[in-house]
Scaffold this motif. Sequence first.
Motif, PDB file in Angstrom:
ATOM      1  N   LEU A 471      -8.254 -32.511  11.183  1.00  0.00           N
ATOM      2  CA  LEU A 471      -8.303 -31.605  10.028  1.00  0.00           C
ATOM      3  C   LEU A 471      -6.997 -31.310   9.654  1.00  0.00           C
ATOM      4  N   THR A 472      -6.099 -30.920  10.414  1.00  0.00           N
ATOM      5  CA  THR A 472      -4.830 -30.666   9.960  1.00  0.00           C
ATOM      6  C   THR A 472      -3.938 -31.911   9.292  1.00  0.00           C
ATOM      7  N   GLU A 473      -4.176 -32.964   9.708  1.00  0.00           N
ATOM      8  CA  GLU A 473      -3.649 -34.099   9.140  1.00  0.00           C
ATOM      9  C   GLU A 473      -4.117 -34.357   7.603  1.00  0.00           C
ATOM     10  N   LEU A 474      -5.533 -34.166   7.275  1.00  0.00           N
ATOM     11  CA  LEU A 474      -6.227 -34.285   6.049  1.00  0.00           C
ATOM     12  C   LEU A 474      -5.437 -33.300   5.161  1.00  0.00           C
ATOM     13  N   ARG A 475      -5.258 -32.063   5.913  1.00  0.00           N
ATOM     14  CA  ARG A 475      -4.445 -30.823   4.907  1.00  0.00           C
ATOM     15  C   ARG A 475      -3.145 -31.014   4.731  1.00  0.00           C
ATOM     16  N   ILE A 476      -2.541 -31.702   5.772  1.00  0.00           N
ATOM     17  CA  ILE A 476      -1.099 -31.598   5.319  1.00  0.00           C
ATOM     18  C   ILE A 476      -0.840 -32.987   4.482  1.00  0.00           C
ATOM     19  N   ASN A 477      -1.517 -34.103   4.593  1.00  0.00           N
ATOM     20  CA  ASN A 477      -1.504 -35.154   3.400  1.00  0.00           C
ATOM     21  C   ASN A 477      -1.707 -34.660   2.136  1.00  0.00           C
ATOM     22  N   ARG A 478      -2.766 -33.669   1.785  1.00  0.00           N
ATOM     23  CA  ARG A 478      -2.854 -33.071   0.507  1.00  0.00           C
ATOM     24  C   ARG A 478      -2.063 -32.312   0.022  1.00  0.00           C
ATOM     25  N   ALA A 479      -1.337 -31.598   0.998  1.00  0.00           N
ATOM     26  CA  ALA A 479       0.035 -30.665   0.457  1.00  0.00           C
ATOM     27  C   ALA A 479       0.907 -31.585   0.036  1.00  0.00           C
ATOM     28  N   LYS A 480       1.266 -32.637   0.706  1.00  0.00           N
ATOM     29  CA  LYS A 480       2.314 -33.525   0.473  1.00  0.00           C
ATOM     30  C   LYS A 480       1.870 -34.144  -0.919  1.00  0.00           C
ATOM     31  N   GLU A 497      -5.090 -24.386  -1.858  1.00  0.00           N
ATOM     32  CA  GLU A 497      -5.917 -25.628  -2.140  1.00  0.00           C
ATOM     33  C   GLU A 497      -5.726 -26.844  -1.175  1.00  0.00           C
ATOM     34  N   SER A 498      -4.731 -26.620   0.030  1.00  0.00           N
ATOM     35  CA  SER A 498      -4.769 -27.625   1.305  1.00  0.00           C
ATOM     36  C   SER A 498      -5.573 -27.015   2.213  1.00  0.00           C
ATOM     37  N   GLY A 499      -6.210 -25.713   2.139  1.00  0.00           N
ATOM     38  CA  GLY A 499      -6.878 -25.315   3.285  1.00  0.00           C
ATOM     39  C   GLY A 499      -6.372 -24.127   3.982  1.00  0.00           C
ATOM     40  N   TYR A 500      -5.094 -23.508   3.466  1.00  0.00           N
ATOM     41  CA  TYR A 500      -4.550 -22.486   4.260  1.00  0.00           C
ATOM     42  C   TYR A 500      -4.433 -21.214   3.341  1.00  0.00           C
ATOM     43  N   SER A 501      -5.172 -20.234   3.831  1.00  0.00           N
ATOM     44  CA  SER A 501      -4.948 -18.848   3.221  1.00  0.00           C
ATOM     45  C   SER A 501      -3.760 -18.200   3.296  1.00  0.00           C
ATOM     46  N   ASN A 502      -3.055 -18.544   4.427  1.00  0.00           N
ATOM     47  CA  ASN A 502      -1.853 -17.859   4.634  1.00  0.00           C
ATOM     48  C   ASN A 502      -0.691 -18.665   4.633  1.00  0.00           C
ATOM     49  N   PRO A 503       0.279 -18.651   3.314  1.00  0.00           N
ATOM     50  CA  PRO A 503       1.313 -19.231   3.162  1.00  0.00           C
ATOM     51  C   PRO A 503       2.483 -19.369   4.263  1.00  0.00           C
ATOM     52  N   ASN A 504       2.704 -18.278   4.976  1.00  0.00           N
ATOM     53  CA  ASN A 504       3.617 -18.370   6.044  1.00  0.00           C
ATOM     54  C   ASN A 504       3.085 -19.299   7.366  1.00  0.00           C
ATOM     55  N   PHE A 506       0.951 -21.671   6.690  1.00  0.00           N
ATOM     56  CA  PHE A 506       1.130 -23.266   6.215  1.00  0.00           C
ATOM     57  C   PHE A 506       2.388 -23.790   6.203  1.00  0.00           C
ATOM     58  N   SER A 507       3.484 -22.968   6.007  1.00  0.00           N
ATOM     59  CA  SER A 507       4.821 -23.436   6.053  1.00  0.00           C
ATOM     60  C   SER A 507       5.185 -24.031   7.306  1.00  0.00           C
ATOM     61  N   ARG A 508       4.622 -22.880   8.366  1.00  0.00           N
ATOM     62  CA  ARG A 508       5.091 -23.298  10.014  1.00  0.00           C
ATOM     63  C   ARG A 508       4.427 -24.731  10.223  1.00  0.00           C
ATOM     64  N   ILE A 509       3.049 -24.889   9.988  1.00  0.00           N
ATOM     65  CA  ILE A 509       2.314 -25.888  10.281  1.00  0.00           C
ATOM     66  C   ILE A 509       2.881 -27.190   9.581  1.00  0.00           C
ATOM     67  N   PHE A 510       3.247 -27.216   8.497  1.00  0.00           N
ATOM     68  CA  PHE A 510       3.938 -28.078   7.455  1.00  0.00           C
ATOM     69  C   PHE A 510       5.087 -28.523   8.078  1.00  0.00           C
ATOM     70  N   LYS A 511       6.001 -27.804   8.756  1.00  0.00           N
ATOM     71  CA  LYS A 511       7.208 -28.285   9.311  1.00  0.00           C
ATOM     72  C   LYS A 511       7.058 -28.655  10.660  1.00  0.00           C
ATOM     73  N   LYS A 512       6.058 -28.414  11.359  1.00  0.00           N
ATOM     74  CA  LYS A 512       5.806 -28.815  12.427  1.00  0.00           C
ATOM     75  C   LYS A 512       5.209 -30.386  12.470  1.00  0.00           C
ATOM     76  N   TRP A 513       4.685 -30.491  11.258  1.00  0.00           N
ATOM     77  CA  TRP A 513       3.909 -31.869  11.253  1.00  0.00           C
ATOM     78  C   TRP A 513       4.912 -33.062  10.426  1.00  0.00           C
ATOM     79  N   THR A 514       5.693 -32.423   9.478  1.00  0.00           N
ATOM     80  CA  THR A 514       6.740 -33.189   8.685  1.00  0.00           C
ATOM     81  C   THR A 514       8.097 -33.292   9.127  1.00  0.00           C
ATOM     82  N   PRO A 518       7.712 -27.047   3.316  1.00  0.00           N
ATOM     83  CA  PRO A 518       7.474 -27.525   1.942  1.00  0.00           C
ATOM     84  C   PRO A 518       8.580 -27.274   0.808  1.00  0.00           C
ATOM     85  N   THR A 519       9.188 -26.209   0.884  1.00  0.00           N
ATOM     86  CA  THR A 519      10.354 -26.251   0.007  1.00  0.00           C
ATOM     87  C   THR A 519      11.349 -27.225   0.256  1.00  0.00           C
ATOM     88  N   GLU A 520      11.607 -27.529   1.426  1.00  0.00           N
ATOM     89  CA  GLU A 520      12.691 -28.700   1.661  1.00  0.00           C
ATOM     90  C   GLU A 520      12.112 -29.989   1.229  1.00  0.00           C
TER      91      GLU A 520
END
Length: 528
Positions: A471-480, A497-504, A506-514, A518-520
């Motif tokens: 599920l996380t991979e699907l969401r992160i790919n959509r965010a990218k 839109e990627s499935g995360y209601s909490n932006p903070n 989301f940013s932590r998970i995004f960095k962990k996976w990528t 997101p800003t970087e």
Amino acid sequence: MYKVLAADDEGIVREALQFIFEKDFGDSCTLFLAKNGRQAIELCEQEHPDIVLLDIQMPGINGLTALREIRKNNPKVKALILTAFDNFDYAKEAMELGTADYLMKPVDRKKIDEAVTKLMREIDEERKRRQEDLSIREKMDAVVPIIESGFVQSLIVQDEYGYSGRQYRTLLDIKEDYGFIIALEWGDSVDNAVGADNPVGAGVRARKFSDKMKALIRTYFGAYMSDIMGNKLIIVVPSEKERLSYEERLQMIERTRSLVTALREMADVAFKAGIGFIRSWDDMFDSYQEALRAVRFGVRHVTHIDDLVSQAEPDRQNEITKKALLDDIRRGQEMETKREADVYFDHVMRLYGKDISDVKLKLLEAVLEGRQLLISQGKSPDHAYGENLMRGETKEALALAFDNDCMDLAREIRVRTPRTDTAIGRAKEYIQRNFMKDISLDSVAQTVSISPYYFSKLFKEETGTNFSDYLTELRINRAKQLLDEDPDRNIKEISIESGYSNPNYFSRIFKKWTGSTPTERRQETQRK
């Protein structure tokens, strides 16, 4: 607040006691006064006092006789005896009745205060213990269903370590050495030819009655139950006996029929039950498979596996168990195929085991029918099925060859068939359509009518990853994708839109996976 009853035939004593309690205990006590033993008994029945002070020598019913009657309805009441006579026999009888103290008249204010205060402390301690006990009981009431569900899961999911629910049985204080499974299924209607009608809708309706259903089941059986799995509930009934007589089996079937009728009236959906054989706890998985088979092939609302299989002609038995095996091969379900192959092999050995040639023939028929399923789907088998089976000469060799052939067939069908026709295939489609929503493993498992525990295990086996990572991979790919498409898009909007209601988060998970926020990532994309 304490309720205190004082009984004495002398008015001056009653007045003295009233003065003491009003001055020394104030609003912490409510005092009731009685003139004799009969009044004391009647007041106690009405008011249920915490403490009673009784004079021994009262006209009519004396204090000790009154206490004996009071304790019949209120055994926990604390008692003090008042008397003007220093009589050993009185004192002995008072102590036998559980009195806390034996006070001599005239009434001594200090002694009364000390004795009553001591009893109040005891009452406080008892109340505190009761509250703690209630708190523990409330917590246990919340935990027991979890333990109970874990116990059932440990029995119906084969455990390579042979766990068989031993620790669960200890926690649940199950003393019996045997048990059997009842599989309960429901729908708008139930038919053995097509199964339950509208299982999802009926399952949702029945879930509203989950607690009432389980409470009703417990009035019929001393049972332990799984969580509701789609439109199914698995019931484990402990048994002291290794097997039932014919009459006992009929009684158990009738009780199950009564249960099914009561459940239908309560939830307004149709129920169907299958009952497996009594087994030891280590063999409970077999009872589970038997119960499922009884539900699947039974023509009545309640079917015992003994009526379905043991009373049938050998050829009919063979067809029933073989159909269950071929259905799992057709669906490409390798693990289920292995289980059904073991069940079918045991049936063949039991029915035809006197002649090894008959055993081979029946096993080979099943393998060739499975091979035909593969061919009917336009696929050419990878190897010659049945050769190792025909060369086998021992029970162990035949079992191994048969298992391998059946699992290879299921594997071939699974590899060559689009995954959307399996439960996990349907689950993946559902996740891909809904990953931006608040979905969970439990909710996805329910959409494909599989228990969460089993779904998690099956999902990992078929996809090579666990549900959360998928599920996380699907969401992160959509965010990218969203970040790369629109450099001006708000991060919060992309998060939602990627499935995360909490932006903070989301940013932590995004960095962990990528490896970047997101800003970087957006800045890196713009530089390119």
